[in-house]
Design a protein around this motif. Sequence first.
Motif, PDB file in Angstrom:
ATOM      1  N   LEU A 139       0.856  -1.413  -0.104  1.00 30.54           N
ATOM      2  CA  LEU A 139       0.081  -0.200   0.043  1.00 30.54           C
ATOM      3  C   LEU A 139       0.902   1.423   0.041  1.00 30.54           C
ATOM      4  CD1 LEU A 139      -2.677  -0.985   2.584  1.00 30.54           C
ATOM      5  CD2 LEU A 139      -3.027  -0.831   0.012  1.00 30.54           C
ATOM      6  N   GLY A 140       2.245   1.042   0.043  1.00 32.03           N
ATOM      7  CA  GLY A 140       3.085   2.379   0.189  1.00 32.03           C
ATOM      8  C   GLY A 140       3.323   2.999   1.430  1.00 32.03           C
ATOM      9  N   LYS A 141       3.053   2.152   2.488  1.00 30.78           N
ATOM     10  CA  LYS A 141       3.088   2.772   3.785  1.00 30.78           C
ATOM     11  C   LYS A 141       4.456   2.078   4.526  1.00 30.78           C
ATOM     12  CE  LYS A 141      -1.583   3.613   3.821  1.00 30.78           C
ATOM     13  NZ  LYS A 141      -2.519   4.394   4.330  1.00 30.78           N
ATOM     14  N   GLY A 142       5.097   2.548   5.108  1.00 27.20           N
ATOM     15  CA  GLY A 142       6.317   2.146   6.223  1.00 27.20           C
ATOM     16  C   GLY A 142       7.338   1.688   5.577  1.00 27.20           C
ATOM     17  N   LEU A 143       7.772   2.355   4.296  1.00 25.27           N
ATOM     18  CA  LEU A 143       8.934   2.118   3.600  1.00 25.27           C
ATOM     19  C   LEU A 143       9.973   2.905   4.005  1.00 25.27           C
ATOM     20  CD1 LEU A 143       7.033   1.669  -0.074  1.00 25.27           C
ATOM     21  CD2 LEU A 143       7.828  -0.047   1.646  1.00 25.27           C
ATOM     22  N   LYS A 144      10.156   3.814   4.745  1.00 25.04           N
ATOM     23  CA  LYS A 144      11.320   4.475   5.250  1.00 25.04           C
ATOM     24  C   LYS A 144      11.938   3.746   6.033  1.00 25.04           C
ATOM     25  CE  LYS A 144       9.621   9.117   4.168  1.00 25.04           C
ATOM     26  NZ  LYS A 144       8.632  10.072   4.497  1.00 25.04           N
ATOM     27  N   ILE A 145      13.047   3.936   6.152  1.00 25.96           N
ATOM     28  CA  ILE A 145      14.284   2.910   6.917  1.00 25.96           C
ATOM     29  C   ILE A 145      13.966   2.855   8.457  1.00 25.96           C
ATOM     30  CG2 ILE A 145      16.716   2.663   7.836  1.00 25.96           C
ATOM     31  CD1 ILE A 145      16.288   1.796   4.938  1.00 25.96           C
ATOM     32  N   PRO A 146      13.646   4.085   9.146  1.00 27.37           N
ATOM     33  CA  PRO A 146      12.989   4.021  10.760  1.00 27.37           C
ATOM     34  C   PRO A 146      11.755   3.072  10.862  1.00 27.37           C
ATOM     35  CG  PRO A 146      13.646   6.356  10.139  1.00 27.37           C
ATOM     36  CD  PRO A 146      13.765   5.571   8.796  1.00 27.37           C
ATOM     37  N   GLN A 147      10.935   3.322   9.867  1.00 26.67           N
ATOM     38  CA  GLN A 147       9.611   2.821   9.687  1.00 26.67           C
ATOM     39  C   GLN A 147       9.629   1.378   9.650  1.00 26.67           C
ATOM     40  OE1 GLN A 147       7.814   4.862   6.704  1.00 26.67           O
ATOM     41  NE2 GLN A 147       6.737   6.330   8.166  1.00 26.67           N
ATOM     42  N   LEU A 148      10.683   0.718   8.630  1.00 25.70           N
ATOM     43  CA  LEU A 148      10.963  -0.522   8.429  1.00 25.70           C
ATOM     44  C   LEU A 148      11.468  -1.330   9.873  1.00 25.70           C
ATOM     45  CD1 LEU A 148      13.209  -0.452   5.087  1.00 25.70           C
ATOM     46  CD2 LEU A 148      10.797  -1.477   5.679  1.00 25.70           C
ATOM     47  N   HIS A 149      12.345  -0.632  10.596  1.00 27.53           N
ATOM     48  CA  HIS A 149      13.048  -1.118  11.720  1.00 27.53           C
ATOM     49  C   HIS A 149      11.953  -0.956  12.815  1.00 27.53           C
ATOM     50  CE1 HIS A 149      17.250  -1.486  10.824  1.00 27.53           C
ATOM     51  NE2 HIS A 149      17.080  -0.363  10.017  1.00 27.53           N
ATOM     52  N   GLN A 150      10.990  -0.061  12.882  1.00 23.67           N
ATOM     53  CA  GLN A 150      10.032  -0.142  13.979  1.00 23.67           C
ATOM     54  C   GLN A 150       8.961  -1.354  13.647  1.00 23.67           C
ATOM     55  OE1 GLN A 150       8.353   3.603  13.569  1.00 23.67           O
ATOM     56  NE2 GLN A 150       9.820   4.862  14.965  1.00 23.67           N
ATOM     57  N   SER A 151       8.281  -1.503  12.296  1.00 25.80           N
ATOM     58  CA  SER A 151       7.513  -2.370  11.757  1.00 25.80           C
ATOM     59  C   SER A 151       8.067  -3.769  12.292  1.00 25.80           C
ATOM     60  CB  SER A 151       6.984  -2.437  10.574  1.00 25.80           C
ATOM     61  OG  SER A 151       8.169  -2.312   9.638  1.00 25.80           O
ATOM     62  N   GLY A 152       9.387  -3.900  12.154  1.00 25.43           N
ATOM     63  CA  GLY A 152      10.041  -5.102  12.436  1.00 25.43           C
ATOM     64  C   GLY A 152      10.268  -5.536  13.568  1.00 25.43           C
ATOM     65  N   VAL A 153      10.293  -4.643  14.620  1.00 27.41           N
ATOM     66  CA  VAL A 153      10.203  -4.868  16.019  1.00 27.41           C
ATOM     67  C   VAL A 153       8.870  -5.168  16.314  1.00 27.41           C
ATOM     68  CG1 VAL A 153      10.374  -4.022  18.361  1.00 27.41           C
ATOM     69  CG2 VAL A 153      12.346  -3.592  16.754  1.00 27.41           C
ATOM     70  N   ALA A 154       7.982  -4.497  15.804  1.00 32.93           N
ATOM     71  CA  ALA A 154       6.620  -4.740  16.091  1.00 32.93           C
ATOM     72  C   ALA A 154       6.047  -6.384  15.633  1.00 32.93           C
ATOM     73  CB  ALA A 154       5.595  -3.847  15.572  1.00 32.93           C
ATOM     74  N   VAL A 155       6.658  -6.677  14.703  1.00 37.50           N
ATOM     75  CA  VAL A 155       6.464  -7.852  14.102  1.00 37.50           C
ATOM     76  C   VAL A 155       6.899  -9.148  14.870  1.00 37.50           C
ATOM     77  CG1 VAL A 155       6.917  -9.743  12.308  1.00 37.50           C
ATOM     78  CG2 VAL A 155       6.149  -7.404  11.718  1.00 37.50           C
ATOM     79  N   LEU A 156       8.202  -8.907  15.545  1.00 41.44           N
ATOM     80  CA  LEU A 156       8.810  -9.746  16.413  1.00 41.44           C
ATOM     81  C   LEU A 156       8.032  -9.634  17.686  1.00 41.44           C
ATOM     82  CD1 LEU A 156      12.760  -8.729  15.640  1.00 41.44           C
ATOM     83  CD2 LEU A 156      11.190 -10.885  14.994  1.00 41.44           C
ATOM     84  N   VAL A 157       7.668  -8.693  18.188  1.00 36.48           N
ATOM     85  CA  VAL A 157       7.009  -8.745  19.521  1.00 36.48           C
ATOM     86  C   VAL A 157       5.455  -9.407  19.346  1.00 36.48           C
ATOM     87  CG1 VAL A 157       5.616  -7.143  21.221  1.00 36.48           C
ATOM     88  CG2 VAL A 157       8.047  -6.699  20.387  1.00 36.48           C
ATOM     89  N   LEU A 158       4.795  -8.878  18.239  1.00 37.55           N
ATOM     90  CA  LEU A 158       3.462  -9.731  17.934  1.00 37.55           C
ATOM     91  C   LEU A 158       3.780 -11.241  17.947  1.00 37.55           C
ATOM     92  CD1 LEU A 158       1.897  -7.051  15.702  1.00 37.55           C
ATOM     93  CD2 LEU A 158       1.084  -7.607  17.914  1.00 37.55           C
ATOM     94  N   THR A 159       4.487 -11.502  17.214  1.00 38.66           N
ATOM     95  CA  THR A 159       4.812 -12.998  17.006  1.00 38.66           C
ATOM     96  C   THR A 159       4.945 -13.569  18.264  1.00 38.66           C
ATOM     97  OG1 THR A 159       5.744 -12.501  14.611  1.00 38.66           O
ATOM     98  CG2 THR A 159       6.438 -14.485  15.738  1.00 38.66           C
ATOM     99  N   VAL A 160       6.227 -13.368  19.132  1.00 37.18           N
ATOM    100  CA  VAL A 160       6.295 -13.840  20.218  1.00 37.18           C
ATOM    101  C   VAL A 160       4.988 -13.904  21.244  1.00 37.18           C
ATOM    102  CG1 VAL A 160       7.523 -13.725  22.453  1.00 37.18           C
ATOM    103  CG2 VAL A 160       8.517 -13.386  20.254  1.00 37.18           C
ATOM    104  N   LEU A 161       4.380 -12.796  21.343  1.00 44.59           N
ATOM    105  CA  LEU A 161       3.076 -12.734  22.165  1.00 44.59           C
ATOM    106  C   LEU A 161       2.004 -13.820  21.756  1.00 44.59           C
ATOM    107  CD1 LEU A 161       2.764  -8.762  22.917  1.00 44.59           C
ATOM    108  CD2 LEU A 161       3.622 -10.668  24.470  1.00 44.59           C
ATOM    109  N   SER A 162       1.716 -13.505  20.206  1.00 52.28           N
ATOM    110  CA  SER A 162       0.594 -14.473  19.837  1.00 52.28           C
ATOM    111  C   SER A 162       1.062 -16.022  20.018  1.00 52.28           C
ATOM    112  CB  SER A 162       0.306 -13.932  18.567  1.00 52.28           C
ATOM    113  OG  SER A 162       1.505 -14.148  17.673  1.00 52.28           O
ATOM    114  N   SER A 163       2.171 -16.189  19.678  1.00 52.36           N
ATOM    115  CA  SER A 163       2.571 -17.706  19.692  1.00 52.36           C
ATOM    116  C   SER A 163       2.540 -18.149  21.237  1.00 52.36           C
ATOM    117  CB  SER A 163       4.216 -17.730  19.144  1.00 52.36           C
ATOM    118  OG  SER A 163       4.196 -17.726  17.923  1.00 52.36           O
ATOM    119  N   VAL A 164       2.961 -17.558  22.369  1.00 51.81           N
ATOM    120  CA  VAL A 164       2.894 -17.858  23.495  1.00 51.81           C
ATOM    121  C   VAL A 164       1.607 -17.871  23.893  1.00 51.81           C
ATOM    122  CG1 VAL A 164       3.135 -16.981  25.865  1.00 51.81           C
ATOM    123  CG2 VAL A 164       5.114 -16.812  24.343  1.00 51.81           C
TER     124      VAL A 164
END
Length: 169
Positions: A139-164
């Motif tokens: 959709l063209g959202k979150g493509l800047k470098i700081p946003q890539l890192h923020q969304s990456g950390v969010a994915v990792l946190v959501l992955t661990v929480l939902s997996s647990v």
Amino acid sequence: MAALLLRYTGRHCLRAHLSPRLCVRNAIPLGTTAKEEMEQFWNKNINSQRPLSPHITIYNWSLPMMMSITHRGTGVALSAGVYLFGLTALFLPGNFESHLALLKALSLGPALIHTAKFALVFPLMYHTWNGVRHLMWDLGKGLKIPQLHQSGVAVLVLTVLSSVGLAAL
């Protein structure tokens, strides 16, 4: 293949086996063979003293790079798991209830059961959350470098929480 066909057609034109309209006039012979071209290519690369191709060790590993590789790996693992589960269900005797009863009879203990459930659900949750991240990129959202890192950390946190959470069920 095309060169061989052209050569064949040219020879037959010279012998007048084909009509003059189909013949190639003033055909130029091939300058070099494929073997000669390949030798020229390799000699040029050897003499330039450059590496043949970029090796993975020259890159600085970043979070988006590792997450992209992991996304592909979890996709392959999930596909392989589905096929393996389907094939075992198809070829093993008995039904699902009998296999579940066998697992319960093993008395593996809650720690091992929850660890196994977490290991099974983690690739699914990671692939799902990272897939949502990729859809946002489409959709063209979150493509800047700081946003890539923020969304990456969010994915990792959501992955661990939902997996647990799913492993605890």
